[in-house]
Design an enzyme around this catalytic site. Sequence first.
Site, PDB file in Angstrom:
ATOM      1  CG  HIS A  60       5.291  35.339 -31.270  1.00 39.24           C
ATOM      2  ND1 HIS A  60       7.036  36.035 -31.390  1.00 39.24           N
ATOM      3  CD2 HIS A  60       6.523  34.272 -30.254  1.00 39.24           C
ATOM      4  CE1 HIS A  60       7.802  35.875 -30.509  1.00 39.24           C
ATOM      5  NE2 HIS A  60       7.156  34.920 -30.140  1.00 39.24           N
ATOM      6  CG  HIS A  62       6.021  34.055 -26.765  1.00 43.18           C
ATOM      7  ND1 HIS A  62       6.121  32.278 -27.193  1.00 43.18           N
ATOM      8  CD2 HIS A  62       4.972  33.088 -26.085  1.00 43.18           C
ATOM      9  CE1 HIS A  62       5.882  31.303 -27.700  1.00 43.18           C
ATOM     10  NE2 HIS A  62       4.553  31.659 -26.855  1.00 43.18           N
ATOM     11  CG  ASP A  64      10.987  36.693 -25.771  1.00 41.66           C
ATOM     12  OD1 ASP A  64       9.612  36.005 -25.729  1.00 41.66           O
ATOM     13  OD2 ASP A  64      11.879  35.937 -26.139  1.00 41.66           O
ATOM     14  CG  HIS A  65       8.997  38.422 -29.424  1.00 41.86           C
ATOM     15  ND1 HIS A  65      10.007  38.854 -29.962  1.00 41.86           N
ATOM     16  CD2 HIS A  65       9.731  37.139 -28.873  1.00 41.86           C
ATOM     17  CE1 HIS A  65      11.082  37.346 -30.378  1.00 41.86           C
ATOM     18  NE2 HIS A  65      10.632  37.050 -29.592  1.00 41.86           N
ATOM     19  CG  HIS A 140       7.477  30.133 -31.719  1.00 40.54           C
ATOM     20  ND1 HIS A 140       8.718  29.234 -31.346  1.00 40.54           N
ATOM     21  CD2 HIS A 140       7.178  31.379 -30.724  1.00 40.54           C
ATOM     22  CE1 HIS A 140       9.028  29.467 -30.161  1.00 40.54           C
ATOM     23  NE2 HIS A 140       8.235  31.275 -29.681  1.00 40.54           N
ATOM     24  CG  ASP A 210      10.815  33.817 -30.535  1.00 38.13           C
ATOM     25  OD1 ASP A 210      11.481  34.720 -31.429  1.00 38.13           O
ATOM     26  OD2 ASP A 210      10.627  33.535 -30.016  1.00 38.13           O
TER      27      ASP A 210
END
Length: 302
Positions: A60, A62, A64-65, A140, A210
Amino acid sequence: MKLTILGCYAATPRTITNPTAQVLEIKNRMFLIDCGEGTQVQLRKNKIKFSKINHIFISHLHGDHFFGLIGTISTFALLGRTTDLHIYGPKGIKEIITLQLRLSSSWTTYELFYHELESKESEVIFEDAKVIVKTIPLKHRVYTNGFLFQEKPGDRKLDVEAVQRYNIHTAYYQKIKGGGNVTLDDGTVIENEKLSFDPIPALSYAFCSDTVYNEAIIPLIKDVDVLYHEATFLESEAALALKTLHSTAIEAAKIALKANAKQLVLGHYSTRYEGIERFKEEAETIFPNVLLGNDGVSFEFE
């Protein structure tokens, strides 16, 4: 099947922890799963050859990914890569990466192929002769997928003593390995089970990060060999997990138990906690086979 955790902590990178990224080696393929900030540094630290990575899966959008993706792509080019690179991720990932490459005049020396995902149903997104990859729709705050990696069953193993006993010509060996029966000159049919052994069991790996606790994924990962499931919070923060659409260690263990997974790997820990041992302790109250993911740790599964 080998899993190397490059990073498995939530939110921001720190000097001692890294955001989500991992490498799965399966059937001589090497897949990069998520690409948080600092991924290319972690690849170097773990002595993983960049040239072996031809497929990157992004769960996804975000940061941190996937904030490490543009840097990884650019470094591949600086190293003179010529092999195609395939990127699988949510719709919009092509626009994000292309904009950065265009404005920085950093076009790659190799072909980039984007496979943008929109479906909220599980779908096959990669398949070759030995491996198949399917999406696992997660729940999520933004559109998110997990990924199920499955080995395809290999050939059956030839029973050398049996084929010699029946005086079967070598021309039939490949047919036997493929599961076929053999008809002798006198018309006698020798069943495959008498001429071969079962192949080595195919392995499977499910990546689920997540997501809030979501039993809808259980049929998709039923009987999986290894399940990586996010465990952002301990049970004391269960309300916060629900609010942010994340999971606790106990909830990850419940999914593993109900899916009849053989092994659970935890990760995506919140950095609010001093250590991660409590995640394992809580998960083991529900599910017995728990491994703690951590930066730089590798697991091999047979």
